[in-house]
Motif scaffolding. Structure first.
Motif, PDB file in Angstrom:
ATOM      1  N   ILE A 293       0.822  -1.209   0.000  1.00  0.00           N
ATOM      2  CA  ILE A 293       0.000   0.000   0.000  1.00  0.00           C
ATOM      3  C   ILE A 293       0.860   1.265   0.000  1.00  0.00           C
ATOM      4  CG2 ILE A 293      -1.715   1.307   1.314  1.00  0.00           C
ATOM      5  CD1 ILE A 293      -2.843  -1.167  -0.081  1.00  0.00           C
ATOM      6  N   VAL A 294       1.944   1.239   0.764  1.00  0.00           N
ATOM      7  CA  VAL A 294       2.811   2.424   0.843  1.00  0.00           C
ATOM      8  C   VAL A 294       3.402   2.736  -0.534  1.00  0.00           C
ATOM      9  CG1 VAL A 294       4.936   3.354   1.847  1.00  0.00           C
ATOM     10  CG2 VAL A 294       3.320   2.052   3.271  1.00  0.00           C
ATOM     11  N   ALA A 295       3.923   1.711  -1.189  1.00  0.00           N
ATOM     12  CA  ALA A 295       4.508   1.911  -2.522  1.00  0.00           C
ATOM     13  C   ALA A 295       3.453   2.364  -3.523  1.00  0.00           C
ATOM     14  CB  ALA A 295       5.178   0.630  -2.990  1.00  0.00           C
ATOM     15  N   ALA A 296       2.264   1.834  -3.422  1.00  0.00           N
ATOM     16  CA  ALA A 296       1.189   2.228  -4.346  1.00  0.00           C
ATOM     17  C   ALA A 296       0.846   3.704  -4.162  1.00  0.00           C
ATOM     18  CB  ALA A 296      -0.041   1.353  -4.110  1.00  0.00           C
ATOM     19  N   ARG A 297       0.737   4.134  -2.908  1.00  0.00           N
ATOM     20  CA  ARG A 297       0.435   5.548  -2.652  1.00  0.00           C
ATOM     21  C   ARG A 297       1.548   6.450  -3.185  1.00  0.00           C
ATOM     22  NH1 ARG A 297      -3.289   7.666   0.507  1.00  0.00           N
ATOM     23  NH2 ARG A 297      -4.776   6.357   1.631  1.00  0.00           N
ATOM     24  N   GLN A 298       2.780   6.014  -2.987  1.00  0.00           N
ATOM     25  CA  GLN A 298       3.924   6.808  -3.448  1.00  0.00           C
ATOM     26  C   GLN A 298       3.917   6.947  -4.971  1.00  0.00           C
ATOM     27  OE1 GLN A 298       6.154   8.495  -1.668  1.00  0.00           O
ATOM     28  NE2 GLN A 298       7.166   9.202  -3.560  1.00  0.00           N
ATOM     29  N   LEU A 299       3.629   5.872  -5.663  1.00  0.00           N
ATOM     30  CA  LEU A 299       3.595   5.903  -7.122  1.00  0.00           C
ATOM     31  C   LEU A 299       2.470   6.813  -7.624  1.00  0.00           C
ATOM     32  CD1 LEU A 299       4.299   2.148  -7.844  1.00  0.00           C
ATOM     33  CD2 LEU A 299       5.670   4.067  -8.685  1.00  0.00           C
TER      34      LEU A 299
END
Length: 542
Positions: A367-373
């Motif tokens: 989820i963190v990586a998805a939000r960052q992208l």
């Protein structure tokens, strides 16, 4: 389908079961079993305290017995149902195609190529000419012998520019089909194609007589047509001229259309039908609790992907596509949508191919990586999207609902637009974000059908020059090892920046009365052993 199979136009009144003709009962044990039925699904659940307890699976013992008639039920079909296997789209169409007609080659239950009407199909050194040797002694259901001329006419019919059939795009490079001997035909191509034999085995590449008349269809399949009413029923009768060594054992098979799963399951439990195709995985435990019913659970390469149009916002940004992929809990999807009866996907297809890159890192929810992208792509507050769905295949709508819940935490706000089947298929290639489904295919045939700019079902608007160059080179490469390298490279592009979210591969789940024999797991993704009904027979349950 191709895609695979728009289940178009169900009966809106759900009266199919009531008006369909019943096949006569022919097995004593079968009649006994049927007499005590009618418990129904709810009664069964109540008796088990709401939780089904699996009963023993009963298998009849061989050798196969000849005679009898059975009925098979499935959901879907409509006014556009057809007897033309070359344009087969829904389950009923495919069942008719497989049993009325034959192809030059076929896939066995392990999804390995095998001879059918052709005893061999051999390419020349650069795969620009394929030589096909026809089997001796094959006759059509009207008693006429199969000739090279029939094969030529069949492919001219498939690629007819005025009326192209479903497989036409795969034969766009076919210059000519030429008779070169009493049992020999050459396929002459404008460019190399090392995967032509795979196309020969597709169920829609049917061989028909040169004077084929759809009003009176004739084929070389194990059964011949007795009657057909679109959206209702099809009655098939044993073909006395069938050329194969294995079956058919049944005298008659009736295919019945149903409007919904409840009606389908009730028909099975009340012995109105002998087998049903594609039951929801969530019902497996319930049905297994009934010793009269067997479950056919087949591992397949079939998949229900989400399709992102890479040429439209917001999916024209590869970071957004990657964010959507990372937002998905694939294990959770398989568990919730398929009740655990499937395998996790990694955004690539053709899982049974030797060149499938199984060693690439498995994507997992981040989820963190998805939000960052999403933030890097200009969506720091998340993104709103519409997901178009329809009950095109068991589990598709459920997958949409689970997906919407899973990705919300990443800031992906999904509005589900559920359509009816007719509306969905009318414009399905133009949705920005949608779903589809495909049965098992090898990599190159699947790519030709759906992942090239000129593919008939390019659902993601895919037009990647590097990918296209790899596919062209792979089709021309006659060295297997080198072709596998090219295939792997193309798969890696799909993994890195493609427009598909392939979250899992679904098992094919069917159910049948325990007195039936000959039904075995099949990797094709087609129900009931790939609809190879000539292998089915009625036995006695001890």
């Amino acid at each position: 389908m191709t895609p695979e199979e728009p289940a178009r136009n169900p009966d809106p009144r759900g009266e199919r079961a009531a008006i369909a003709r019943r096949a006569p009962l022919t097995a004593t044990r079968r009649a006994v079993l049927g007499g005590g039925l009618g418990l129904g699904l709810m009664t069964l659940l109540t008796a088990c305290g709401g939780r089904a307890v699996a009963g023993p699976q009963i298998q009849v013992e061989g050798p196969p017995q000849e005679g009898g008639a059975i009925s098979i039920g499935f959901v879907g079909g409509g006014a556009s149902d057809t007897l033309d296997g070359a344009v087969a789209t829904n389950l009923g169409d495919i069942a008719r195609a497989v049993n009325l007609y034959s192809t030059l080659l076929t896939f066995d239950h392990e999804y390995e190529l095998q001879p059918m009407l052709a005893t061999s199909a051999t390419p020349n050194d650069d795969a620009t000419v394929w030589t096909v040797e026809l089997r001796d002694g094959v006759k059509f259901s009207d008693g006429r012998e199969l000739t090279p001329r029939d094969v030529i006419a069949s492919f001219e019919r498939i690629v007819d520019p005025e009326d192209p059939k479903s497989g036409a795009a795969a034969f766009a490079h076919l210059d000519a089909v030429v008779e070169t001997g009493p049992r020999t035909v050459e396929f002459r191509l404008s460019r190399s194609d090392t995967a032509m034999d795979q196309q020969f085995a597709m169920y829609n590449c049917i061989i028909v007589p040169a004077d084929f008349d759809l009003a009176k269809p004739v084929g070389t399949g194990p059964f011949m047509l007795e009657s057909f009413t679109a959206a209702q029923s099809t009655v098939l009768r044993r073909n006395p001229h069938y050329w194969g060594d294995d079956g058919p054992y049944l005298d008659e098979v009736t295919l019945l259309n149903f409007n919904d799963t409840d009606a389908l399951i009730n028909a099975l439990l009340s012995n109105q039908v002998d087998a049903v195709a594609q039951i929801p995985p969530a019902l497996v435990e319930v049905l297994e609790a009934d010793e009269r019913i067997n479950i056919l659970d087949s591992e397949t390469g079939a998949y229900l992907p989400f399709t992102m149009r890479v040429d439209r916002e917001p999916f024209d940004d590869a970071r957004v596509r990657e964010a959507f992929r990372l937002a998905v809990d694939r294990e959770g999807m398989v568990e919730q949508v398929l009740s655990g009866r499937g395998t996790v996907g990694n955004d690539m297809y053709a899982v049974f191919d030797a060149a499938y890159p199984a060693d690439l890192p498995q994507r997992t929810q981040d989820i963190v990586a998805a939000r960052q992208l999403l933030a890097e792509a200009g969506y720091p507050d998340g993104v709103d999207v519409e997901l178009v769905t329809a009950p095109i295949q068991s589990g598709v709508v459920e997958a949409a609902q689970v997906f919407a819940e899973q990705v919300a935490e990443a800031g992906i706000r999904v509005k589900i637009n559920r359509m009816d089947l007719t509306a969905y298929w009318t414009d399905y290639l133009n949705y920005d974000f949608s779903q589809t489904f495909w049965y098992t295919r090898s990599f190159l045939p699947q790519t030709l059908a759906g992942m090239l700019p000129d593919a008939p079902f390019n659902e993601t608007g895919w037009d990647d020059p590097e990918f296209i160059a790899l596919i062209e080179e792979a089709r021309a490469e006659t060295d297997d090892a080198r072709r596998d390298e090219l295939t792997r490279s193309a798969q890696e592009i799909l993994y890195d920046r493609g427009g598909l979210i392939v979250w899992g591969f679904a098992n094919q789940i069917d159910a049948y009365q325990s007195y039936l024999g000959g039904l075995v797991p099949d990797r094709s993704g087609l129900p009931l052993s790939g609809f190879k009904l000539h292998e089915v027979w009625i036995g006695d349950v001890a």
